[in-house]
Design an enzyme around this catalytic site. Structure first.
Site, PDB file in Angstrom:
ATOM      1  N   SER A 156       0.793  -1.228   0.000  1.00 18.24           N
ATOM      2  CA  SER A 156       0.000   0.000   0.000  1.00 18.24           C
ATOM      3  C   SER A 156       0.823   1.274   0.000  1.00 18.24           C
ATOM      4  CB  SER A 156      -0.953   0.003   1.195  1.00 18.24           C
ATOM      5  OG  SER A 156      -0.225  -0.027   2.393  1.00 18.24           O
ATOM      6  N   HIS A 188      -5.368  -4.436  -1.742  1.00 11.35           N
ATOM      7  CA  HIS A 188      -5.252  -3.408  -2.793  1.00 11.35           C
ATOM      8  C   HIS A 188      -5.233  -4.004  -4.189  1.00 11.35           C
ATOM      9  CE1 HIS A 188      -4.550   0.121  -0.198  1.00 11.35           C
ATOM     10  NE2 HIS A 188      -4.069  -0.785   0.639  1.00 11.35           N
ATOM     11  N   LYS A 246     -11.913  -1.077  -0.456  1.00 11.69           N
ATOM     12  CA  LYS A 246     -11.171  -0.487  -1.566  1.00 11.69           C
ATOM     13  C   LYS A 246     -11.997  -0.642  -2.848  1.00 11.69           C
ATOM     14  CE  LYS A 246      -7.504   0.151   1.142  1.00 11.69           C
ATOM     15  NZ  LYS A 246      -8.131  -0.062   2.454  1.00 11.69           N
TER      16      LYS A 246
END
Lengths: 407, 123
Positions: A185, A213, A244
Protein backbone atom coordinates in the site's frame (compact mmCIF):
# COMPACT_ATOMS: atom_id res chain seq x y z
CA UNK A 1 4.01 11.63 34.78
CA UNK A 2 0.94 12.06 32.61
CA UNK A 3 -0.84 9.22 30.88
CA UNK A 4 0.09 10.59 27.43
CA UNK A 5 3.83 10.98 28.20
CA UNK A 6 4.50 7.68 26.42
CA UNK A 7 3.68 9.53 23.22
CA UNK A 8 5.80 12.62 23.88
CA UNK A 9 7.99 12.20 20.77
CA UNK A 10 4.94 11.67 18.58
CA UNK A 11 3.19 14.59 20.23
CA UNK A 12 6.02 16.96 19.29
CA UNK A 13 5.69 16.02 15.60
CA UNK A 14 1.91 16.17 15.77
CA UNK A 15 1.99 19.67 17.29
CA UNK A 16 4.52 20.89 14.72
CA UNK A 17 2.37 19.66 11.85
CA UNK A 18 -0.78 21.09 13.44
CA UNK A 19 0.82 24.49 14.05
CA UNK A 20 1.99 24.68 10.44
CA UNK A 21 -1.55 24.03 9.22
CA UNK A 22 -0.19 21.13 7.17
CA UNK A 23 -2.10 18.35 8.80
CA UNK A 24 -2.86 15.43 6.49
CA UNK A 25 -4.72 13.56 9.23
CA UNK A 26 -6.99 16.51 9.94
CA UNK A 27 -8.67 16.92 6.54
CA UNK A 28 -12.42 17.24 6.73
CA UNK A 29 -14.49 16.77 3.62
CA UNK A 30 -17.40 19.14 4.12
CA UNK A 31 -19.46 17.52 1.40
CA UNK A 32 -18.93 14.58 -0.94
CA UNK A 33 -19.84 15.54 -4.49
CA UNK A 34 -19.12 12.37 -6.47
CA UNK A 35 -16.83 9.33 -6.56
CA UNK A 36 -13.92 11.67 -7.33
CA UNK A 37 -14.87 15.07 -5.89
CA UNK A 38 -15.45 16.60 -2.47
CA UNK A 39 -15.80 20.05 -1.04
CA UNK A 40 -12.83 20.77 1.27
CA UNK A 41 -12.28 24.17 2.91
CA UNK A 42 -15.07 25.55 0.74
CA UNK A 43 -13.31 24.46 -2.46
CA UNK A 44 -14.32 21.81 -4.97
CA UNK A 45 -11.51 19.27 -4.74
CA UNK A 46 -10.56 16.26 -6.85
CA UNK A 47 -10.05 13.31 -4.48
CA UNK A 48 -7.07 11.17 -5.48
CA UNK A 49 -6.61 9.48 -2.14
CA UNK A 50 -9.72 7.40 -1.54
CA UNK A 51 -8.75 3.92 -2.84
CA UNK A 52 -12.16 3.76 -4.52
CA UNK A 53 -10.35 1.93 -7.31
CA UNK A 54 -13.36 1.01 -9.42
CA UNK A 55 -15.53 3.96 -8.45
CA UNK A 56 -18.12 1.62 -6.95
CA UNK A 57 -18.60 3.69 -3.76
CA UNK A 58 -20.89 5.86 -5.87
CA UNK A 59 -22.29 3.17 -8.14
CA UNK A 60 -26.10 3.56 -8.49
CA UNK A 61 -26.75 -0.21 -8.24
CA UNK A 62 -24.66 -0.46 -5.06
CA UNK A 63 -26.41 2.56 -3.53
CA UNK A 64 -29.86 1.17 -4.40
CA UNK A 65 -28.98 -2.20 -2.86
CA UNK A 66 -27.83 -0.49 0.35
CA UNK A 67 -30.95 1.69 0.57
CA UNK A 68 -33.28 -1.26 0.08
CA UNK A 69 -31.41 -3.29 2.68
CA UNK A 70 -31.45 -0.59 5.33
CA UNK A 71 -35.22 -0.18 4.89
CA UNK A 72 -35.77 -3.94 4.96
CA UNK A 73 -33.36 -5.03 7.72
CA UNK A 74 -32.57 -1.94 9.75
CA UNK A 75 -29.47 0.11 10.43
CA UNK A 76 -27.32 -2.38 12.33
CA UNK A 77 -26.98 -5.91 13.66
CA UNK A 78 -26.27 -4.68 17.20
CA UNK A 79 -23.86 -7.49 17.96
CA UNK A 80 -21.65 -10.33 16.83
CA UNK A 81 -22.73 -13.28 14.75
CA UNK A 82 -21.85 -15.85 17.41
CA UNK A 83 -24.05 -14.06 19.94
CA UNK A 84 -26.81 -12.50 17.86
CA UNK A 85 -26.86 -14.91 14.96
CA UNK A 86 -26.17 -14.27 11.30
CA UNK A 87 -28.46 -12.54 8.82
CA UNK A 88 -29.03 -14.60 5.68
CA UNK A 89 -27.25 -11.85 3.73
CA UNK A 90 -24.00 -12.45 5.68
CA UNK A 91 -24.13 -16.10 4.66
CA UNK A 92 -24.97 -15.21 1.05
CA UNK A 93 -22.05 -12.78 0.90
CA UNK A 94 -19.69 -15.43 2.24
CA UNK A 95 -20.89 -17.89 -0.39
CA UNK A 96 -20.40 -15.31 -3.14
CA UNK A 97 -16.93 -14.18 -2.07
CA UNK A 98 -15.78 -17.82 -1.80
CA UNK A 99 -17.21 -18.60 -5.27
CA UNK A 100 -15.61 -15.47 -6.70
CA UNK A 101 -12.18 -16.78 -5.71
CA UNK A 102 -13.02 -20.39 -6.54
CA UNK A 103 -12.49 -21.33 -2.89
CA UNK A 104 -14.57 -23.59 -0.67
CA UNK A 105 -14.77 -21.42 2.45
CA UNK A 106 -15.12 -17.76 3.37
CA UNK A 107 -15.43 -15.71 6.53
CA UNK A 108 -16.50 -12.08 6.54
CA UNK A 109 -15.10 -9.58 9.06
CA UNK A 110 -16.27 -6.11 10.03
CA UNK A 111 -13.07 -4.44 8.73
CA UNK A 112 -10.11 -5.47 6.61
CA UNK A 113 -7.83 -4.68 9.55
CA UNK A 114 -9.70 -7.19 11.69
CA UNK A 115 -9.55 -9.82 8.94
CA UNK A 116 -5.74 -9.73 8.94
CA UNK A 117 -5.46 -9.30 12.68
CA UNK A 118 -7.91 -12.12 13.40
CA UNK A 119 -6.93 -14.69 10.82
CA UNK A 120 -3.16 -14.37 11.12
CA UNK A 121 -3.05 -14.25 14.91
CA UNK A 122 -5.38 -17.25 15.19
CA UNK A 123 -3.68 -19.47 12.60
CA UNK A 124 -0.35 -19.50 14.44
CA UNK A 125 0.42 -19.69 18.15
CA UNK A 126 3.14 -20.63 20.62
CA UNK A 127 5.95 -22.61 18.96
CA UNK A 128 4.84 -21.57 15.45
CA UNK A 129 6.52 -19.18 13.04
CA UNK A 130 5.02 -16.26 11.21
CA UNK A 131 7.16 -15.02 8.33
CA UNK A 132 6.14 -11.61 7.10
CA UNK A 133 7.38 -9.23 4.43
CA UNK A 134 9.25 -6.25 5.91
CA UNK A 135 6.84 -3.78 4.26
CA UNK A 136 3.69 -5.44 5.59
CA UNK A 137 0.60 -3.42 6.49
CA UNK A 138 0.06 -2.38 10.12
CA UNK A 139 -2.73 -4.96 10.49
CA UNK A 140 -0.17 -7.73 9.82
CA UNK A 141 2.33 -6.22 12.24
CA UNK A 142 -0.41 -5.95 14.86
CA UNK A 143 -1.28 -9.61 14.30
CA UNK A 144 2.34 -10.37 15.25
CA UNK A 145 1.73 -8.70 18.61
CA UNK A 146 -1.49 -10.64 19.08
CA UNK A 147 0.03 -14.10 18.63
CA UNK A 148 2.59 -16.03 20.65
CA UNK A 149 4.20 -17.32 17.45
CA UNK A 150 7.70 -16.06 16.62
CA UNK A 151 7.27 -13.33 14.04
CA UNK A 152 10.20 -13.10 11.65
CA UNK A 153 10.52 -10.44 8.96
CA UNK A 154 12.12 -11.05 5.56
CA UNK A 155 13.38 -8.41 3.13
CA UNK A 156 10.67 -6.82 1.07
CA UNK A 157 9.77 -8.83 -2.03
CA UNK A 158 12.91 -10.96 -1.66
CA UNK A 159 12.32 -14.73 -2.06
CA UNK A 160 15.96 -15.47 -1.13
CA UNK A 161 15.53 -13.58 2.14
CA UNK A 162 12.37 -15.59 2.87
CA UNK A 163 14.18 -18.80 2.02
CA UNK A 164 17.09 -18.02 4.38
CA UNK A 165 14.62 -17.49 7.23
CA UNK A 166 12.61 -20.64 6.46
CA UNK A 167 15.86 -22.61 6.30
CA UNK A 168 16.83 -21.37 9.77
CA UNK A 169 13.65 -22.83 11.27
CA UNK A 170 13.23 -25.85 9.00
CA UNK A 171 13.94 -28.35 11.80
CA UNK A 172 11.59 -26.67 14.27
CA UNK A 173 8.33 -28.59 14.71
CA UNK A 174 6.00 -25.57 14.67
CA UNK A 175 3.73 -24.50 11.80
CA UNK A 176 5.19 -21.92 9.44
CA UNK A 177 2.92 -19.31 7.88
CA UNK A 178 4.21 -16.92 5.21
CA UNK A 179 2.31 -13.64 4.75
CA UNK A 180 2.68 -11.45 1.65
CA UNK A 181 0.57 -8.76 -0.03
CA UNK A 182 -0.66 -8.57 -3.61
CA UNK A 183 -0.03 -4.83 -3.91
CA UNK A 184 1.88 -3.05 -1.13
CA UNK A 185 0.00 0.00 0.00
CA UNK A 186 2.86 2.47 0.42
CA UNK A 187 4.70 2.20 -2.90
CA UNK A 188 2.16 0.25 -4.95
CA UNK A 189 4.59 -2.54 -5.84
CA UNK A 190 3.61 -6.21 -6.12
CA UNK A 191 4.93 -9.39 -4.49
CA UNK A 192 6.92 -11.83 -6.68
CA UNK A 193 4.16 -14.22 -5.71
CA UNK A 194 5.04 -17.23 -7.84
CA UNK A 195 8.53 -17.35 -6.37
CA UNK A 196 7.22 -16.76 -2.83
CA UNK A 197 4.73 -19.63 -3.17
CA UNK A 198 7.45 -21.90 -4.54
CA UNK A 199 9.80 -21.14 -1.62
CA UNK A 200 7.01 -21.54 0.96
CA UNK A 201 5.97 -24.91 -0.50
CA UNK A 202 9.57 -26.16 -0.64
CA UNK A 203 9.80 -25.65 3.13
CA UNK A 204 6.35 -26.99 3.93
CA UNK A 205 5.03 -23.57 4.94
CA UNK A 206 1.49 -22.28 4.51
CA UNK A 207 1.02 -19.05 2.58
CA UNK A 208 -1.50 -16.23 3.04
CA UNK A 209 -1.87 -13.43 0.50
CA UNK A 210 -3.40 -10.10 1.47
CA UNK A 211 -5.14 -8.85 -1.68
CA UNK A 212 -6.59 -5.69 -0.05
CA UNK A 213 -5.25 -3.41 -2.79
CA UNK A 214 -5.21 -5.94 -5.64
CA UNK A 215 -8.69 -7.51 -5.47
CA UNK A 216 -10.79 -6.00 -8.26
CA UNK A 217 -7.59 -4.57 -9.74
CA UNK A 218 -5.50 -7.55 -10.93
CA UNK A 219 -6.35 -10.80 -12.72
CA UNK A 220 -8.72 -11.53 -15.55
CA UNK A 221 -11.64 -11.98 -13.14
CA UNK A 222 -10.34 -9.37 -10.71
CA UNK A 223 -9.46 -11.86 -7.97
CA UNK A 224 -6.06 -10.27 -7.40
CA UNK A 225 -2.39 -11.07 -7.84
CA UNK A 226 -2.77 -14.81 -7.09
CA UNK A 227 -5.09 -15.12 -10.07
CA UNK A 228 -2.95 -12.85 -12.25
CA UNK A 229 0.17 -15.00 -11.80
CA UNK A 230 -1.70 -18.32 -11.87
CA UNK A 231 -1.27 -19.50 -8.26
CA UNK A 232 -4.85 -19.13 -7.04
CA UNK A 233 -5.07 -22.89 -6.45
CA UNK A 234 -1.74 -22.98 -4.67
CA UNK A 235 -2.22 -20.42 -1.89
CA UNK A 236 -3.79 -21.42 1.42
CA UNK A 237 -5.51 -18.21 2.44
CA UNK A 238 -6.51 -14.99 0.73
CA UNK A 239 -7.47 -12.01 2.86
CA UNK A 240 -9.16 -9.01 1.32
CA UNK A 241 -11.18 -5.94 2.08
CA UNK A 242 -14.51 -4.46 1.06
CA UNK A 243 -13.26 -0.92 1.58
CA UNK A 244 -11.17 -0.49 -1.57
CA UNK A 245 -12.44 -1.87 -4.89
CA UNK A 246 -15.83 -2.76 -3.40
CA UNK A 247 -16.41 0.73 -2.06
CA UNK A 248 -17.73 -0.03 1.43
CA UNK A 249 -16.16 -1.41 4.62
CA UNK A 250 -15.37 -4.90 5.88
CA UNK A 251 -12.90 -7.70 5.28
CA UNK A 252 -12.82 -11.38 4.36
CA UNK A 253 -10.71 -14.48 4.27
CA UNK A 254 -11.18 -17.35 1.80
CA UNK A 255 -9.53 -20.76 1.81
CA UNK A 256 -9.78 -24.28 0.46
CA UNK A 257 -8.53 -25.88 3.66
CA UNK A 258 -11.12 -28.27 5.07
CA UNK A 259 -11.09 -27.26 8.72
CA UNK A 260 -11.24 -23.54 7.98
CA UNK A 261 -14.56 -23.02 9.79
CA UNK A 262 -12.92 -23.64 13.19
CA UNK A 263 -11.82 -20.00 12.94
CA UNK A 264 -15.43 -18.98 13.60
CA UNK A 265 -15.12 -20.10 17.21
CA UNK A 266 -11.40 -19.45 17.68
CA UNK A 267 -10.84 -16.07 16.08
CA UNK A 268 -11.58 -13.40 18.66
CA UNK A 269 -11.61 -10.33 16.37
CA UNK A 270 -14.39 -12.16 14.48
CA UNK A 271 -16.24 -13.44 17.53
CA UNK A 272 -16.37 -10.27 19.60
CA UNK A 273 -17.18 -7.58 17.06
CA UNK A 274 -20.56 -6.43 15.81
CA UNK A 275 -21.15 -7.93 12.37
CA UNK A 276 -21.47 -5.87 9.21
CA UNK A 277 -24.73 -3.90 8.92
CA UNK A 278 -27.29 -4.91 6.26
CA UNK A 279 -26.69 -1.88 4.04
CA UNK A 280 -22.98 -2.63 3.83
CA UNK A 281 -23.49 -6.32 3.10
CA UNK A 282 -25.99 -5.46 0.35
CA UNK A 283 -23.76 -2.85 -1.33
CA UNK A 284 -20.77 -5.20 -1.19
CA UNK A 285 -22.78 -7.96 -2.88
CA UNK A 286 -23.80 -5.54 -5.61
CA UNK A 287 -20.21 -4.33 -5.98
CA UNK A 288 -18.94 -7.90 -6.23
CA UNK A 289 -21.44 -8.50 -9.03
CA UNK A 290 -20.11 -5.38 -10.76
CA UNK A 291 -16.51 -6.65 -10.50
CA UNK A 292 -17.66 -9.88 -12.14
CA UNK A 293 -19.84 -8.37 -14.83
CA UNK A 294 -18.02 -5.16 -15.71
CA UNK A 295 -14.38 -5.89 -16.60
CA UNK A 296 -14.40 -2.56 -18.43
CA UNK A 297 -14.04 -0.88 -15.00
CA UNK A 298 -10.67 -2.58 -14.58
CA UNK A 299 -9.69 -1.60 -18.10
CA UNK A 300 -10.54 2.05 -17.43
CA UNK A 301 -8.62 1.93 -14.13
CA UNK A 302 -5.47 0.66 -15.85
CA UNK A 303 -5.75 3.21 -18.66
CA UNK A 304 -5.88 5.92 -15.99
CA UNK A 305 -2.98 4.38 -14.05
CA UNK A 306 -0.72 4.13 -17.08
CA UNK A 307 -1.53 7.65 -18.23
CA UNK A 308 -0.87 9.22 -14.82
CA UNK A 309 2.19 7.12 -13.90
CA UNK A 310 3.64 7.77 -17.36
CA UNK A 311 3.18 11.55 -17.07
CA UNK A 312 4.95 11.68 -13.69
CA UNK A 313 7.73 9.30 -14.75
CA UNK A 314 8.36 11.36 -17.91
CA UNK A 315 8.62 14.49 -15.79
CA UNK A 316 11.41 12.87 -13.80
CA UNK A 317 9.70 12.10 -10.49
CA UNK A 318 10.98 9.19 -8.46
CA UNK A 319 8.03 6.79 -8.23
CA UNK A 320 7.23 3.32 -6.91
CA UNK A 321 8.91 0.67 -9.06
CA UNK A 322 5.85 -0.31 -11.08
CA UNK A 323 2.69 1.35 -12.37
CA UNK A 324 -0.25 0.39 -10.13
CA UNK A 325 -3.36 2.14 -8.78
CA UNK A 326 -1.19 3.49 -5.95
CA UNK A 327 1.20 5.97 -7.53
CA UNK A 328 3.69 7.09 -4.88
CA UNK A 329 5.85 10.15 -5.50
CA UNK A 330 8.98 9.62 -3.39
CA UNK A 331 10.54 12.73 -1.85
CA UNK A 332 13.55 13.18 0.41
CA UNK A 333 12.20 15.76 2.80
CA UNK A 334 9.24 15.48 5.16
CA UNK A 335 8.80 19.27 5.15
CA UNK A 336 8.78 19.50 1.35
CA UNK A 337 6.27 16.65 1.24
CA UNK A 338 3.93 18.36 3.69
CA UNK A 339 4.30 21.71 1.91
CA UNK A 340 3.61 20.18 -1.52
CA UNK A 341 0.68 18.22 -0.09
CA UNK A 342 -0.82 21.42 1.33
CA UNK A 343 -0.20 23.35 -1.91
CA UNK A 344 -1.97 20.60 -3.88
CA UNK A 345 -4.94 20.82 -1.52
CA UNK A 346 -5.05 24.60 -1.99
CA UNK A 347 -5.08 24.02 -5.74
CA UNK A 348 -7.99 21.59 -5.50
CA UNK A 349 -6.35 18.13 -5.36
CA UNK A 350 -6.45 15.80 -2.37
CA UNK A 351 -3.78 13.08 -2.18
CA UNK A 352 -2.40 10.99 0.71
CA UNK A 353 0.84 11.52 2.58
CA UNK A 354 3.15 8.72 3.76
CA UNK A 355 5.84 9.64 6.29
CA UNK A 356 8.45 7.78 8.32
CA UNK A 357 8.36 5.68 10.46
CA UNK A 358 5.53 4.15 8.40
CA UNK A 359 7.42 4.22 5.10
CA UNK A 360 9.74 1.39 4.05
CA UNK A 361 13.07 3.18 3.67
CA UNK A 362 12.33 6.37 5.56
CA UNK A 363 11.17 8.18 2.43
CA UNK A 364 8.35 10.73 2.41
CA UNK A 365 5.55 10.03 -0.04
CA UNK A 366 2.76 11.82 -1.84
CA UNK A 367 0.47 8.88 -2.52
CA UNK A 368 -2.08 9.11 -5.28
CA UNK A 369 -4.82 6.46 -5.43
CA UNK A 370 -6.15 6.21 -8.95
CA UNK A 371 -9.75 5.27 -9.73
CA UNK A 372 -11.63 4.09 -12.80
CA UNK A 373 -14.00 6.96 -12.00
CA UNK A 374 -11.34 9.64 -12.53
CA UNK A 375 -11.57 11.48 -15.82
CA UNK A 376 -8.43 11.94 -17.85
CA UNK A 377 -8.81 15.69 -17.35
CA UNK A 378 -8.77 15.27 -13.54
CA UNK A 379 -5.60 13.17 -13.61
CA UNK A 380 -3.88 15.36 -16.20
CA UNK A 381 -4.69 18.37 -14.00
CA UNK A 382 -3.13 16.71 -10.94
CA UNK A 383 -0.05 15.68 -12.93
CA UNK A 384 0.34 19.26 -14.17
CA UNK A 385 0.11 20.69 -10.65
CA UNK A 386 2.52 18.09 -9.25
CA UNK A 387 5.07 18.88 -11.96
CA UNK A 388 4.73 22.61 -11.42
CA UNK A 389 5.17 22.18 -7.63
CA UNK A 390 8.04 19.75 -8.19
CA UNK A 391 9.90 22.48 -10.07
CA UNK A 392 8.94 25.14 -7.54
CA UNK A 393 10.28 23.05 -4.64
CA UNK A 394 13.43 21.93 -6.46
CA UNK A 395 12.33 18.30 -6.62
CA UNK A 396 12.38 18.44 -10.42
CA UNK A 397 14.84 20.43 -12.51
CA UNK A 398 13.55 23.63 -14.13
CA UNK A 399 12.00 23.08 -17.54
CA UNK A 400 14.68 24.95 -19.48
CA UNK A 401 17.38 22.82 -17.84
CA UNK A 402 15.50 19.68 -18.80
CA UNK A 403 15.22 20.86 -22.37
CA UNK A 404 18.93 21.64 -22.43
CA UNK A 405 19.77 18.24 -20.97
CA UNK A 406 17.64 16.49 -23.59
CA UNK A 407 19.08 18.48 -26.50
CA UNK B 1 30.93 -5.97 6.30
CA UNK B 2 32.58 -6.43 9.69
CA UNK B 3 36.06 -7.78 10.29
CA UNK B 4 37.04 -11.43 9.94
CA UNK B 5 35.61 -13.96 12.35
CA UNK B 6 37.99 -16.64 13.50
CA UNK B 7 36.81 -20.22 13.03
CA UNK B 8 34.24 -19.01 10.54
CA UNK B 9 32.82 -20.62 7.45
CA UNK B 10 31.12 -19.15 4.45
CA UNK B 11 27.33 -19.14 4.40
CA UNK B 12 25.24 -19.61 1.27
CA UNK B 13 24.95 -15.87 0.91
CA UNK B 14 28.71 -15.63 0.51
CA UNK B 15 29.22 -13.88 3.83
CA UNK B 16 31.34 -15.30 6.58
CA UNK B 17 29.16 -16.71 9.36
CA UNK B 18 30.15 -17.95 12.76
CA UNK B 19 28.20 -21.19 12.74
CA UNK B 20 31.24 -23.28 13.60
CA UNK B 21 32.10 -21.43 16.78
CA UNK B 22 31.90 -23.77 19.80
CA UNK B 23 28.80 -22.84 21.76
CA UNK B 24 30.41 -22.98 25.18
CA UNK B 25 32.94 -20.36 24.11
CA UNK B 26 30.22 -18.11 22.73
CA UNK B 27 27.99 -18.43 25.76
CA UNK B 28 30.95 -17.58 27.95
CA UNK B 29 31.49 -14.44 25.90
CA UNK B 30 27.87 -13.54 26.22
CA UNK B 31 28.23 -13.29 29.98
CA UNK B 32 31.04 -10.80 29.47
CA UNK B 33 28.92 -8.46 27.40
CA UNK B 34 27.15 -6.81 30.26
CA UNK B 35 26.86 -4.84 32.43
CA UNK B 36 30.25 -3.26 31.78
CA UNK B 37 30.13 -3.08 28.01
CA UNK B 38 31.28 -5.31 25.22
CA UNK B 39 34.49 -7.27 25.42
CA UNK B 40 36.35 -6.10 22.33
CA UNK B 41 39.32 -8.39 22.97
CA UNK B 42 37.27 -11.43 21.93
CA UNK B 43 37.16 -11.71 18.15
CA UNK B 44 33.59 -13.06 17.94
CA UNK B 45 32.12 -10.51 20.30
CA UNK B 46 34.16 -7.73 18.74
CA UNK B 47 32.99 -8.65 15.25
CA UNK B 48 29.33 -8.88 16.23
CA UNK B 49 29.47 -5.64 18.18
CA UNK B 50 31.32 -3.78 15.45
CA UNK B 51 28.89 -4.93 12.77
CA UNK B 52 25.85 -4.03 14.88
CA UNK B 53 27.19 -0.55 15.61
CA UNK B 54 28.27 0.04 12.03
CA UNK B 55 24.90 -1.08 10.65
CA UNK B 56 22.88 1.08 13.04
CA UNK B 57 25.08 4.19 12.72
CA UNK B 58 23.29 5.62 9.64
CA UNK B 59 20.06 5.78 11.65
CA UNK B 60 21.48 7.91 14.47
CA UNK B 61 20.63 11.62 14.57
CA UNK B 62 23.26 13.79 12.88
CA UNK B 63 26.42 14.03 14.95
CA UNK B 64 25.57 11.19 17.33
CA UNK B 65 27.86 8.17 17.41
CA UNK B 66 26.16 4.84 18.14
CA UNK B 67 27.86 3.23 21.12
CA UNK B 68 27.18 -0.09 22.87
CA UNK B 69 24.94 1.74 25.33
CA UNK B 70 23.02 3.88 22.84
CA UNK B 71 19.31 3.45 23.51
CA UNK B 72 18.06 1.91 20.29
CA UNK B 73 14.40 2.33 21.19
CA UNK B 74 14.42 6.08 21.77
CA UNK B 75 17.59 7.38 20.08
CA UNK B 76 17.35 5.21 16.96
CA UNK B 77 13.63 4.42 16.75
CA UNK B 78 14.22 0.69 16.43
CA UNK B 79 10.51 0.23 15.75
CA UNK B 80 10.68 2.30 12.58
CA UNK B 81 10.62 0.27 9.40
CA UNK B 82 13.94 1.58 8.14
CA UNK B 83 15.85 0.64 11.30
CA UNK B 84 14.16 -2.76 11.39
CA UNK B 85 15.35 -3.23 7.81
CA UNK B 86 18.91 -2.64 8.99
CA UNK B 87 18.40 -5.43 11.51
CA UNK B 88 17.67 -7.76 8.56
CA UNK B 89 21.23 -7.14 7.32
CA UNK B 90 22.54 -7.97 10.78
CA UNK B 91 20.49 -11.19 10.77
CA UNK B 92 21.89 -12.26 7.41
CA UNK B 93 25.45 -11.37 8.37
CA UNK B 94 25.31 -13.89 11.22
CA UNK B 95 22.69 -16.25 9.74
CA UNK B 96 20.21 -15.94 12.58
CA UNK B 97 16.67 -14.56 12.84
CA UNK B 98 15.59 -12.11 15.53
CA UNK B 99 11.85 -12.50 16.18
CA UNK B 100 9.97 -9.20 16.49
CA UNK B 101 8.97 -9.76 20.09
CA UNK B 102 12.64 -10.23 21.02
CA UNK B 103 13.71 -7.18 19.05
CA UNK B 104 11.24 -5.06 21.00
CA UNK B 105 12.93 -6.09 24.27
CA UNK B 106 16.38 -4.75 23.40
CA UNK B 107 17.17 -1.37 24.92
CA UNK B 108 20.73 -0.94 23.68
CA UNK B 109 22.95 -1.97 20.77
CA UNK B 110 24.82 -4.04 23.32
CA UNK B 111 21.67 -6.02 24.21
CA UNK B 112 21.16 -6.81 20.54
CA UNK B 113 24.80 -7.88 20.10
CA UNK B 114 24.60 -10.09 23.20
CA UNK B 115 21.48 -11.81 21.84
CA UNK B 116 23.17 -12.42 18.50
CA UNK B 117 26.23 -13.94 20.15
CA UNK B 118 23.98 -16.18 22.25
CA UNK B 119 22.22 -17.40 19.08
CA UNK B 120 25.26 -18.04 16.89
CA UNK B 121 25.24 -21.54 15.56
CA UNK B 122 21.72 -22.22 16.86
CA UNK B 123 19.69 -20.45 14.19
Amino acid sequence: MGIFDTHSALMARYETARASGQMPTGVVMDRLLSATEAEINGRKTVTVGTHNYLGLAYDPACIDAAVEAVRREGTGTCGSRIANGSFSEHVALEREIADFHGMAHAMVFSTGYQANLGVISTLVGAGDFLLLDADSHASIYDACKQTQASAIRFKHNDPASLEARLRRVKDEPGTKLVVVEGIYSMLGDMAPLKEMVEVARRYGAYILVDEAHSMGVLGERGCGLAEAVGVLDNVDFIVGTFSKSLGAVGGYCVSNLEQFDILRVACRPYMFTASLPPATVASVRAALAAVRERPQLREKLWNNVNRFYGALADAGFQLGSIASPIVAVCLDSELTTLAMWRALLDRGYYVNVGLPPATPSGESLLRCAISAAHSEAQLDGLAEQLISLGREYGVLPQEDLRRAAKA
Amino acid sequence: MGGPITKSQTGDNGHAVAVSMPLEVIEGDCARLSPDGLAPDDPVVATVAAFVLQTLQPYAPAGQIVTPTTDITTDLHIDSLSVMNAVLDIEDRFDISVPLNRLAQFRTAEDLAAYIVSRLGKH
